[in-house]
Design a protein around this motif. Structure first.
Motif, PDB file in Angstrom:
ATOM      1  N   ARG A   1     -28.909 -29.235 -25.992  1.00 23.65           N
ATOM      2  CA  ARG A   1     -28.372 -29.167 -24.631  1.00 23.65           C
ATOM      3  C   ARG A   1     -28.596 -30.489 -23.895  1.00 23.65           C
ATOM      4  O   ARG A   1     -27.704 -31.006 -23.226  1.00 23.65           O
ATOM      5  CB  ARG A   1     -29.024 -28.014 -23.875  1.00 23.65           C
ATOM      6  N   ARG A   2     -29.782 -31.050 -24.040  1.00 25.81           N
ATOM      7  CA  ARG A   2     -30.108 -32.327 -23.409  1.00 25.81           C
ATOM      8  C   ARG A   2     -29.195 -33.439 -23.942  1.00 25.81           C
ATOM      9  O   ARG A   2     -28.660 -34.245 -23.171  1.00 25.81           O
ATOM     10  CB  ARG A   2     -31.573 -32.660 -23.672  1.00 25.81           C
ATOM     11  N   GLU A   3     -29.010 -33.471 -25.266  1.00 26.05           N
ATOM     12  CA  GLU A   3     -28.145 -34.478 -25.867  1.00 26.05           C
ATOM     13  C   GLU A   3     -26.695 -34.325 -25.409  1.00 26.05           C
ATOM     14  O   GLU A   3     -26.003 -35.313 -25.155  1.00 26.05           O
ATOM     15  CB  GLU A   3     -28.221 -34.407 -27.385  1.00 26.05           C
ATOM     16  N   ALA A   4     -26.245 -33.083 -25.289  1.00 25.01           N
ATOM     17  CA  ALA A   4     -24.876 -32.833 -24.837  1.00 25.01           C
ATOM     18  C   ALA A   4     -24.702 -33.284 -23.386  1.00 25.01           C
ATOM     19  O   ALA A   4     -23.689 -33.904 -23.039  1.00 25.01           O
ATOM     20  CB  ALA A   4     -24.528 -31.349 -24.973  1.00 25.01           C
ATOM     21  N   LYS A   5     -25.685 -32.999 -22.550  1.00 26.90           N
ATOM     22  CA  LYS A   5     -25.605 -33.435 -21.156  1.00 26.90           C
ATOM     23  C   LYS A   5     -25.566 -34.954 -21.053  1.00 26.90           C
ATOM     24  O   LYS A   5     -24.811 -35.516 -20.254  1.00 26.90           O
ATOM     25  CB  LYS A   5     -26.794 -32.905 -20.353  1.00 26.90           C
ATOM     26  N   LEU A   6     -26.376 -35.623 -21.843  1.00 28.25           N
ATOM     27  CA  LEU A   6     -26.382 -37.081 -21.828  1.00 28.25           C
ATOM     28  C   LEU A   6     -25.041 -37.649 -22.308  1.00 28.25           C
ATOM     29  O   LEU A   6     -24.530 -38.620 -21.752  1.00 28.25           O
ATOM     30  CB  LEU A   6     -27.526 -37.630 -22.681  1.00 28.25           C
ATOM     31  N   ALA A   7     -24.487 -37.035 -23.340  1.00 21.67           N
ATOM     32  CA  ALA A   7     -23.190 -37.487 -23.851  1.00 21.67           C
ATOM     33  C   ALA A   7     -22.089 -37.269 -22.822  1.00 21.67           C
ATOM     34  O   ALA A   7     -21.216 -38.131 -22.632  1.00 21.67           O
ATOM     35  CB  ALA A   7     -22.845 -36.761 -25.153  1.00 21.67           C
ATOM     36  N   VAL A   8     -22.128 -36.139 -22.126  1.00 17.96           N
ATOM     37  CA  VAL A   8     -21.142 -35.852 -21.086  1.00 17.96           C
ATOM     38  C   VAL A   8     -21.259 -36.872 -19.953  1.00 17.96           C
ATOM     39  O   VAL A   8     -20.262 -37.437 -19.501  1.00 17.96           O
ATOM     40  CB  VAL A   8     -21.311 -34.412 -20.551  1.00 17.96           C
ATOM     41  N   THR A   9     -22.482 -37.133 -19.522  1.00 18.41           N
ATOM     42  CA  THR A   9     -22.698 -38.092 -18.445  1.00 18.41           C
ATOM     43  C   THR A   9     -22.208 -39.480 -18.848  1.00 18.41           C
ATOM     44  O   THR A   9     -21.518 -40.153 -18.071  1.00 18.41           O
ATOM     45  CB  THR A   9     -24.188 -38.151 -18.069  1.00 18.41           C
ATOM     46  N   ALA A  10     -22.541 -39.913 -20.051  1.00 20.59           N
ATOM     47  CA  ALA A  10     -22.110 -41.239 -20.522  1.00 20.59           C
ATOM     48  C   ALA A  10     -20.590 -41.319 -20.612  1.00 20.59           C
ATOM     49  O   ALA A  10     -19.989 -42.322 -20.202  1.00 20.59           O
ATOM     50  CB  ALA A  10     -22.744 -41.541 -21.873  1.00 20.59           C
ATOM     51  N   ALA A  11     -19.955 -40.271 -21.119  1.00 19.50           N
ATOM     52  CA  ALA A  11     -18.501 -40.267 -21.250  1.00 19.50           C
ATOM     53  C   ALA A  11     -17.829 -40.295 -19.879  1.00 19.50           C
ATOM     54  O   ALA A  11     -16.830 -40.998 -19.686  1.00 19.50           O
ATOM     55  CB  ALA A  11     -18.037 -39.046 -22.034  1.00 19.50           C
ATOM     56  N   LYS A  12     -18.371 -39.552 -18.923  1.00 14.47           N
ATOM     57  CA  LYS A  12     -17.804 -39.550 -17.576  1.00 14.47           C
ATOM     58  C   LYS A  12     -17.922 -40.930 -16.944  1.00 14.47           C
ATOM     59  O   LYS A  12     -16.982 -41.423 -16.313  1.00 14.47           O
ATOM     60  CB  LYS A  12     -18.506 -38.525 -16.696  1.00 14.47           C
TER      61      LYS A  12
END
Length: 116
Positions: A83-94
């Motif tokens: 979940r943490r990795e997914a949130k970080l990936a989402v933030t970076a992509a945004k």
């Protein structure tokens, strides 16, 4: 231009004007089908985000399907990490997508003259 050349009563002139505006709007803006056809706010997704979210969902399903307490504890930790990795990936992509969007908007002709 067809509206200016039309003649007759006001009603027919109005109809001609409306049709001309609609025709030009369809040429310039295009035509929508009336539905989005998918998620509205995922235009910034990339393959990295897709992979991280898919992995998070897979671990979540394992967590929900486990009955053993020790196994459940292990999956819970894996889920938190995913979940943490997914949130970080989402933030970076945004961030990347929004920066690119603003870069493209700033690069359009005429924008520089408005900000000077």
């Amino acid at each position: 231009m067809g509206a200016w050349r039309s003649s007759g009563d006001a009603s027919s002139m109005w109809t001609t004007t409306v049709n001309s505006i609609r025709e030009v709007a369809m040429e310039v803006l295009g035509v929508s089908k009336g539905y989005s056809g998918g998620h509205k706010r995922d235009w910034w997704w990339n393959w990295e985000v897709y992979g991280k979210v898919k992995a998070k969902k897979a671990v979540y399903l394992k967590l929900m399907g486990s009955r053993d307490e020790e196994e459940r504890r292990s999956y819970r930790e894996c889920y938190k990490k995913a979940r943490r990795e997914a949130k970080l990936a989402v933030t970076a992509a945004k961030i990347v997508a929004v920066e690119k969007l603003y870069e493209d908007l700033g690069a359009k002709k005429g924008i520089e003259s408005c900000t000077s």
